[in-house]
Design a protein around this motif. Structure first.
Motif, PDB file in Angstrom:
ATOM      1  N   CYS A 206     -77.801  74.580 -31.220  1.00 36.47           N
ATOM      2  CA  CYS A 206     -78.577  74.566 -29.974  1.00 36.47           C
ATOM      3  C   CYS A 206     -77.709  74.129 -28.798  1.00 36.47           C
ATOM      4  O   CYS A 206     -77.823  74.678 -27.688  1.00 36.47           O
ATOM      5  CB  CYS A 206     -79.779  73.627 -30.116  1.00 36.47           C
ATOM      6  N   ALA A 207     -76.833  73.153 -29.018  1.00 35.94           N
ATOM      7  CA  ALA A 207     -75.933  72.690 -27.950  1.00 35.94           C
ATOM      8  C   ALA A 207     -75.026  73.829 -27.480  1.00 35.94           C
ATOM      9  O   ALA A 207     -74.819  74.026 -26.273  1.00 35.94           O
ATOM     10  CB  ALA A 207     -75.105  71.504 -28.447  1.00 35.94           C
ATOM     11  N   ARG A 208     -74.502  74.610 -28.443  1.00 37.13           N
ATOM     12  CA  ARG A 208     -73.656  75.756 -28.084  1.00 37.13           C
ATOM     13  C   ARG A 208     -74.452  76.791 -27.301  1.00 37.13           C
ATOM     14  O   ARG A 208     -73.969  77.354 -26.311  1.00 37.13           O
ATOM     15  CB  ARG A 208     -73.081  76.399 -29.347  1.00 37.13           C
ATOM     16  N   ALA A 209     -75.682  77.050 -27.762  1.00 33.08           N
ATOM     17  CA  ALA A 209     -76.526  78.042 -27.087  1.00 33.08           C
ATOM     18  C   ALA A 209     -76.852  77.602 -25.662  1.00 33.08           C
ATOM     19  O   ALA A 209     -76.893  78.423 -24.732  1.00 33.08           O
ATOM     20  CB  ALA A 209     -77.809  78.258 -27.889  1.00 33.08           C
ATOM     21  N   TYR A 235     -79.791  65.342 -27.408  1.00 29.33           N
ATOM     22  CA  TYR A 235     -79.642  64.633 -26.124  1.00 29.33           C
ATOM     23  C   TYR A 235     -78.279  63.946 -26.053  1.00 29.33           C
ATOM     24  O   TYR A 235     -77.571  64.031 -25.043  1.00 29.33           O
ATOM     25  CB  TYR A 235     -80.770  63.619 -25.971  1.00 29.33           C
ATOM     26  N   LEU A 236     -77.895  63.286 -27.144  1.00 26.48           N
ATOM     27  CA  LEU A 236     -76.606  62.587 -27.176  1.00 26.48           C
ATOM     28  C   LEU A 236     -75.444  63.571 -27.127  1.00 26.48           C
ATOM     29  O   LEU A 236     -74.401  63.292 -26.526  1.00 26.48           O
ATOM     30  CB  LEU A 236     -76.511  61.716 -28.431  1.00 26.48           C
ATOM     31  N   LEU A 237     -75.612  64.744 -27.745  1.00 23.26           N
ATOM     32  CA  LEU A 237     -74.553  65.755 -27.728  1.00 23.26           C
ATOM     33  C   LEU A 237     -74.325  66.301 -26.321  1.00 23.26           C
ATOM     34  O   LEU A 237     -73.201  66.667 -25.945  1.00 23.26           O
ATOM     35  CB  LEU A 237     -74.912  66.912 -28.676  1.00 23.26           C
ATOM     36  N   LEU A 238     -75.402  66.368 -25.534  1.00 22.01           N
ATOM     37  CA  LEU A 238     -75.316  66.992 -24.212  1.00 22.01           C
ATOM     38  C   LEU A 238     -75.098  66.002 -23.082  1.00 22.01           C
ATOM     39  O   LEU A 238     -74.627  66.375 -22.008  1.00 22.01           O
ATOM     40  CB  LEU A 238     -76.611  67.767 -23.940  1.00 22.01           C
ATOM     41  N   GLU A 239     -75.460  64.747 -23.316  1.00 19.26           N
ATOM     42  CA  GLU A 239     -75.566  63.753 -22.253  1.00 19.26           C
ATOM     43  C   GLU A 239     -74.328  63.690 -21.363  1.00 19.26           C
ATOM     44  O   GLU A 239     -74.431  63.675 -20.120  1.00 19.26           O
ATOM     45  CB  GLU A 239     -75.853  62.382 -22.859  1.00 19.26           C
ATOM     46  N   ASN A 240     -73.157  63.664 -21.938  1.00 22.11           N
ATOM     47  CA  ASN A 240     -71.922  63.507 -21.157  1.00 22.11           C
ATOM     48  C   ASN A 240     -71.083  64.783 -21.114  1.00 22.11           C
ATOM     49  O   ASN A 240     -69.899  64.736 -20.811  1.00 22.11           O
ATOM     50  CB  ASN A 240     -71.092  62.363 -21.736  1.00 22.11           C
ATOM     51  N   SER A 245     -75.573  68.507 -12.189  1.00 18.16           N
ATOM     52  CA  SER A 245     -76.739  69.196 -11.620  1.00 18.16           C
ATOM     53  C   SER A 245     -77.758  69.592 -12.689  1.00 18.16           C
ATOM     54  O   SER A 245     -78.840  70.065 -12.375  1.00 18.16           O
ATOM     55  CB  SER A 245     -76.290  70.451 -10.856  1.00 18.16           C
ATOM     56  N   LEU A 246     -77.379  69.414 -13.947  1.00 11.88           N
ATOM     57  CA  LEU A 246     -78.280  69.711 -15.069  1.00 11.88           C
ATOM     58  C   LEU A 246     -78.923  68.414 -15.553  1.00 11.88           C
ATOM     59  O   LEU A 246     -78.229  67.460 -15.908  1.00 11.88           O
ATOM     60  CB  LEU A 246     -77.508  70.376 -16.212  1.00 11.88           C
ATOM     61  N   HIS A 247     -80.237  68.384 -15.578  1.00 11.09           N
ATOM     62  CA  HIS A 247     -80.977  67.188 -15.987  1.00 11.09           C
ATOM     63  C   HIS A 247     -81.741  67.455 -17.288  1.00 11.09           C
ATOM     64  O   HIS A 247     -82.390  68.501 -17.422  1.00 11.09           O
ATOM     65  CB  HIS A 247     -81.941  66.765 -14.882  1.00 11.09           C
ATOM     66  N   ILE A 248     -81.654  66.511 -18.211  1.00  9.03           N
ATOM     67  CA  ILE A 248     -82.268  66.676 -19.534  1.00  9.03           C
ATOM     68  C   ILE A 248     -83.517  65.815 -19.624  1.00  9.03           C
ATOM     69  O   ILE A 248     -83.487  64.623 -19.294  1.00  9.03           O
ATOM     70  CB  ILE A 248     -81.274  66.280 -20.649  1.00  9.03           C
ATOM     71  N   PHE A 249     -84.614  66.419 -20.083  1.00 11.16           N
ATOM     72  CA  PHE A 249     -85.861  65.683 -20.258  1.00 11.16           C
ATOM     73  C   PHE A 249     -86.416  65.918 -21.671  1.00 11.16           C
ATOM     74  O   PHE A 249     -86.635  67.064 -22.058  1.00 11.16           O
ATOM     75  CB  PHE A 249     -86.912  66.150 -19.237  1.00 11.16           C
ATOM     76  N   PRO A 250     -86.594  64.851 -22.456  1.00 10.74           N
ATOM     77  CA  PRO A 250     -87.251  65.014 -23.764  1.00 10.74           C
ATOM     78  C   PRO A 250     -88.760  65.172 -23.577  1.00 10.74           C
ATOM     79  O   PRO A 250     -89.324  64.703 -22.579  1.00 10.74           O
ATOM     80  CB  PRO A 250     -86.917  63.714 -24.493  1.00 10.74           C
ATOM     81  N   LEU A 251     -89.416  65.830 -24.530  1.00  5.47           N
ATOM     82  CA  LEU A 251     -90.870  66.013 -24.455  1.00  5.47           C
ATOM     83  C   LEU A 251     -91.434  66.062 -25.872  1.00  5.47           C
ATOM     84  O   LEU A 251     -91.190  67.013 -26.608  1.00  5.47           O
ATOM     85  CB  LEU A 251     -91.199  67.315 -23.711  1.00  5.47           C
ATOM     86  N   TYR A 252     -92.160  65.009 -26.233  1.00  6.20           N
ATOM     87  CA  TYR A 252     -92.819  64.976 -27.548  1.00  6.20           C
ATOM     88  C   TYR A 252     -94.047  64.082 -27.463  1.00  6.20           C
ATOM     89  O   TYR A 252     -94.229  63.312 -26.505  1.00  6.20           O
ATOM     90  CB  TYR A 252     -91.859  64.491 -28.648  1.00  6.20           C
ATOM     91  N   ARG A 272     -80.889  72.250 -12.086  1.00  2.00           N
ATOM     92  CA  ARG A 272     -81.619  72.861 -13.201  1.00  2.00           C
ATOM     93  C   ARG A 272     -82.013  71.763 -14.186  1.00  2.00           C
ATOM     94  O   ARG A 272     -81.349  70.732 -14.267  1.00  2.00           O
ATOM     95  CB  ARG A 272     -80.743  73.902 -13.920  1.00  2.00           C
ATOM     96  N   LYS A 273     -83.056  72.024 -14.923  1.00  4.65           N
ATOM     97  CA  LYS A 273     -83.465  71.051 -15.938  1.00  4.65           C
ATOM     98  C   LYS A 273     -83.476  71.711 -17.313  1.00  4.65           C
ATOM     99  O   LYS A 273     -83.687  72.925 -17.456  1.00  4.65           O
ATOM    100  CB  LYS A 273     -84.835  70.454 -15.612  1.00  4.65           C
ATOM    101  N   ILE A 274     -83.252  70.874 -18.315  1.00  2.00           N
ATOM    102  CA  ILE A 274     -83.325  71.297 -19.715  1.00  2.00           C
ATOM    103  C   ILE A 274     -84.372  70.416 -20.382  1.00  2.00           C
ATOM    104  O   ILE A 274     -84.191  69.193 -20.497  1.00  2.00           O
ATOM    105  CB  ILE A 274     -81.968  71.142 -20.426  1.00  2.00           C
ATOM    106  N   VAL A 275     -85.457  71.018 -20.798  1.00  2.00           N
ATOM    107  CA  VAL A 275     -86.532  70.279 -21.480  1.00  2.00           C
ATOM    108  C   VAL A 275     -86.357  70.491 -22.980  1.00  2.00           C
ATOM    109  O   VAL A 275     -86.386  71.632 -23.465  1.00  2.00           O
ATOM    110  CB  VAL A 275     -87.917  70.757 -21.019  1.00  2.00           C
ATOM    111  N   ILE A 276     -86.145  69.390 -23.706  1.00  2.00           N
ATOM    112  CA  ILE A 276     -85.980  69.471 -25.170  1.00  2.00           C
ATOM    113  C   ILE A 276     -87.292  68.985 -25.784  1.00  2.00           C
ATOM    114  O   ILE A 276     -87.648  67.801 -25.660  1.00  2.00           O
ATOM    115  CB  ILE A 276     -84.808  68.609 -25.663  1.00  2.00           C
ATOM    116  N   ALA A 277     -88.020  69.878 -26.431  1.00  2.00           N
ATOM    117  CA  ALA A 277     -89.403  69.575 -26.828  1.00  2.00           C
ATOM    118  C   ALA A 277     -89.683  69.923 -28.278  1.00  2.00           C
ATOM    119  O   ALA A 277     -88.971  70.703 -28.915  1.00  2.00           O
ATOM    120  CB  ALA A 277     -90.372  70.343 -25.929  1.00  2.00           C
TER     121      ALA A 277
END
Length: 846
Positions: A206-209, A235-240, A245-252, A272-277
């Protein structure tokens, strides 16, 4: 200006269907507007006569989001025309016409008011999710229509449900299909493998995609993963590793509503935002701006095992319907892309629809709800999929154990108090019983905690599963004391919800604030989980035996594992040996006080292998747990006989010292039976005798408790009980123990050798003793010739034959030459048939 959505052109058809048929099914893709536009269009329907519209949503966030959006469309605040109610939150005013509620709230509502007097329409939204409360709610609603409210309208809506099946369930209700406004979504399959075709963790793929999509696409991204663990890993893979300009938001689901709402805020210009749900983002709610979906193809669902009585979370493949729902999220406002983390081949293997919860979860709450409704047999109601019979019966048995149902499956007064609490019956029972003993507030706190996921996260691998630790933290948090967090971290959002839930439970049961005794935690949880009371197997490891008879274990030594008795509350549900995640010590003293009425005293006989005898003990037991035991000398003779017979069968009858004459009688009987000419004789083979030990041997085992004592048993009398006098005479006549040969000697017949029974018994005799006998002796009614072992004067075999006449005629001359050379003093006549038989040495001249 309010934009026109695809569903709006079908509003007249929906209104007509409900007015004429009172039931309808709407199938519309994501983004068609069915969730918000249909309820609003119903407000002015003249046939509703100002009655309320109930809109059911599967999730809290969806309920709030939907109510807020509809209120915005009316330019009102939530709580005016549009309101909502979820667990721990209610915004409904006196003028509210549309109530958006979660499915569990609806169950309480219809149980309280079965006729739904102030309701005109009940809308089941996103019905394809098939939550257990949606199936239950529809079943109860359909009966309300048939029995109490024929004017009540029912509308079922979804994007991917089996519309024809739902229509058929509702007396062939009209189906309205909206094509929706569809945009092209490009689907890209990305199997979770590296170049060497090795499987790669789903988070890494998913991180590669995501990184690929960042460079290839515009707009926000929605990533679907099965659970919180995978979300945090990604989240940890992508954080740094991403542009600022890309913001990550978890959703569960277990996130606070405040944290969940962050995922829905529109992205600022240039960002842009990335919602990981989890699956929470699959339906009902729209995340504006999403142009890309990355789908792991996995979901985590609770699966109940009727064999263990426990629920475990399982990670499964999504269905085609769910995959399409997820894919559709990227094409709501324009063309999109969907990266599927599986192959095109795997796509063909997906099931069409997700398995409904009613076939896979614990049915105890449903059975109690049905009992409160007055239904003991689910067949009395209409279901798309009826509940699993085995799980239903298991749930009934549990409810009887905790006093919620009587023996006729009717709800008791205790059960009625439980059903109104909105808790799992186990926990409601615990709260009621605890309140009777002055520990109600502690029970409310425990119940509130168990309604949430664990809020403690340990910093090291060694975790403490003790529930008392959690209760102490909740107490400290509630009283604003400092929480020592050196070895772990706590989720304060969950703690806030626990405090709120605790207060609500206490209010429902009218429990006043009191001091809590944390050491009563084990006793209280034992009331909720009597089947999960467990006893340590031995003092050398962390394994336990539960009351169900199943095993359980801790992965390491901890404050709970050192105790003799525990209550294991949260386990992984393994069929034979479950891993324990949450538990509490339970003192033997409290156990004996709490469940003394459930203890049984039984006498148990057992085989002592070392002593080779039956011993007895008296045990105090609770289900499959032995609480106390002591040896006793007064052995139940019936049980002792059964155990002794079992051991005899293990060793086999051939291993016992049969009396010689008895063994001979048995062998001769078996021989005659094998010829097929004596059908009246009983089968006395070892196999049959072992099967019938209780018939012929057991009556003679009185007072016998060991293998040594078998020598005292009258085996002859026992064995002869299988043979009548007539049977014995047949055996003696047709299978003699000896044959009288021409010399006058009586020679024994052998019916067996080391390999077993012989097809033809053997007669060993010196050749000279058979002179004058023309043919082979026969037995078994002259049907079986014996096998002659003709011996030399020294007793060595010189010929084996079953045809004596042929021997004299064809072989004797050659044998005679050999014998004359070796035994010259013996008489070897030329004519054996005319010679005098003898068993003595004679001079050849005499």
């Amino acid at each position: 200006m309010t934009r026109i959505l695809p569903i709006q052109q079908h509003i007249p058809d929906i209104l007509t269907a409900l007015e004429t048929s009172r039931r309808a099914v709407v199938q519309a893709p994501p983004g068609a507007g069915k969730t918000t536009r249909v309820p609003l269009a119903l407000l002015d329907a003249p046939w509703l006569t100002n009655k309320k519209i109930i809109l059911l949503e599967p999730r809290r966030l969806a309920a709030i989001s939907c109510a807020t959006h509809m209120a915005d469309l009316l330019k009102e605040k939530v709580g005016q025309t549009i309101g909502y109610q979820i667990r721990l939150d209610r915004k409904i005013g006196p003028n509210t016409r549309i109530e958006v509620i979660t499915e569990g709230i609806f169950t309480r509502k219809i149980q309280t008011d079965p006729s739904l007097e102030d309701v005109g329409v009940v809308i089941f939204d996103e019905f394809h999710e098939r939550n257990i409360h949606s199936d239950l709610g529809l079943a109860l609603c359909l009966e309300t229509v048939e029995v109490l409210r024929p004017d009540l309208c029912i509308l079922v809506m979804s994007a991917t449900m089996d519309a024809s099946a739902v229509s058929k369930l509702m007396n062939n209700a009209p189906i309205i299909i909206s094509k929706g406004k569809s945009f092209v979504v490009e689907t890209i399959y990305v199997p979770p493998q590296d170049r060497q075709k090795r499987v790669v963790p789903i988070e890494m793929v998913c991180a590669r995609a995501i990184k690929k999509a960042v460079s290839e696409t515009n707009g926000d991204m929605l990533v679907f993963l099965p659970g919180v663990k995978e979300i945090k890993t990604l989240y940890l893979l992508l954080e740094n590793d991403l542009d600022p300009s890309l913001h990550i938001f978890p959703l569960y689901g277990n996130l606070s509503l405040k944290d969940q709402s962050k995922a829905f805020l529109p992205s600022r210009k240039g960002e842009r935002k990335i919602v990981i749900a989890t699956s929470i983002a699959e339906t009902s709610i729209t995340i504006e701006g999403v142009k890309v979906v990355i789908d792991s193809g996995l979901m985590r669902v609770p699966c109940f095992s009727s064999q263990t009585g426990m629920t475990r979370l399982e990670t499964l493949r999504v269905s085609k319907a769910s995959a399409d729902q997820r894919r559709g999220r990227s094409g709501r406002t324009g063309p999109g892309k969907c990266y599927r983390i599986w192959s095109e081949y795997d796509q063909q293997l997906l099931k069409a629809h997700t398995k409904p919860e009613i076939l896979s979860v614990d049915l105890t709450p449903v059975v109690l709800e049905l009992a409160a409704w007055g239904v003991s047999d689910p067949g009395q109601l209409k279901w798309l999929d009826p509940p699993d019979k085995k799980s239903f019966e298991q749930a009934k048995n549990l409810l009887k154990t905790i006093g919620a149902l009587d023996e006729q499956d009717r709800i008791t007064f205790h059960g009625k108090k439980m059903v109104s609490a909105g808790l799992h019956p186990r926990l409601a029972h615990m709260v009621i019983k605890a309140d009777e003993k002055g520990h109600g507030l502690l029970a409310c706190r425990i119940a509130a905690f168990l309604n949430e996921r664990d809020f403690v996260r340990f910093n090291k691998k060694a975790v403490d599963p003790d529930i008392r630790l959690r209760i102490e933290i909740i107490e400290a948090f509630a009283t604003h004391k400092k929480i020592w967090q050196k070895e772990f971290q706590v989720n304060k959002g969950i703690l806030h919800r626990i405090i709120q839930t605790e207060e609500k439970i206490a209010k429902n049961f009218n429990i006043k604030p009191t001091k809590t005794d944390i050491e009563k935690t084990g006793s209280l949880l034992a009331q909720a989980y009597p089947d999960r009371i467990a006893k340590k197997k031995n003092n050398k490891n962390n394994t336990f035996l539960m009351a169900t008879g199943k095993g359980a274990f801790f992965t390491g030594i901890n404050s709970v594992s050192l105790n003799e008795y525990i209550v294991a509350v949260h386990l992984d549900g393994n069929l034979q040996n479950a891993k324990i995640f949450l538990a509490v010590p339970y003192s033997k003293k409290n156990f004996e006080q709490d469940f003394c009425d459930c203890f049984k005293i039984v006498q148990t006989c057992f085989w002592d292998k070392n002593a080779g005898r039956v011993h007895a003990k008296e045990e105090t037991i609770f289900e499959n747990l032995v609480i106390r035991q002591k040896s006793i000398s007064d052995i139940d003779p019936e049980m002792a006989c059964d155990i002794l017979i079992r051991e005899i069968r293990k060793k086999g009858l051939s291993s016992f010292p049969w009396p010689k004459r008895l063994k001979s009688l048995k062998e001769r009987a078996i021989f005659l039976k094998s010829t097929g000419r004596f059908s009246d004789l009983p089968n006395l083979s070892d196999k049959i005798l072992e099967q019938k030990l209780t018939i012929w041997l057991k009556p003679f085992l009185a007072g016998v408790f060991s293998l040594k004592q078998l020598g005292e048993v009258d085996f002859k009398a026992a064995f002869l009980s299988l043979l009548t006098w007539k049977h014995q005479q047949i055996i003696e006549k047709n299978a003699p123990t000896y044959i009288k040969v021409p010399s006058g000697s009586k020679k024994p017949l052998k019916y067996s050798n080391e390999q077993g029974l012989l097809e033809s018994p053997v007669l060993e005799v010196r050749l000279q003793e058979m002179f004058g006998l023309t043919s082979t002796p026969k037995i078994a009614g002259l049907s079986v010739p014996v096998t002659l072992h003709l011996l030399s004067p020294a007793g060595r075999p010189v010929q084996i034959t079953r045809d004596l006449a042929s021997f004299w005629k064809n072989t004797y001359k050659n044998v005679k030459k050999d014998l004359m050379g070796r035994y010259p003093k013996h008489f070897w006549p030329d004519d054996p048939l005319g010679a005098q038989p003898t068993n003595r040495v004679k001079s050849k001249n005499r």
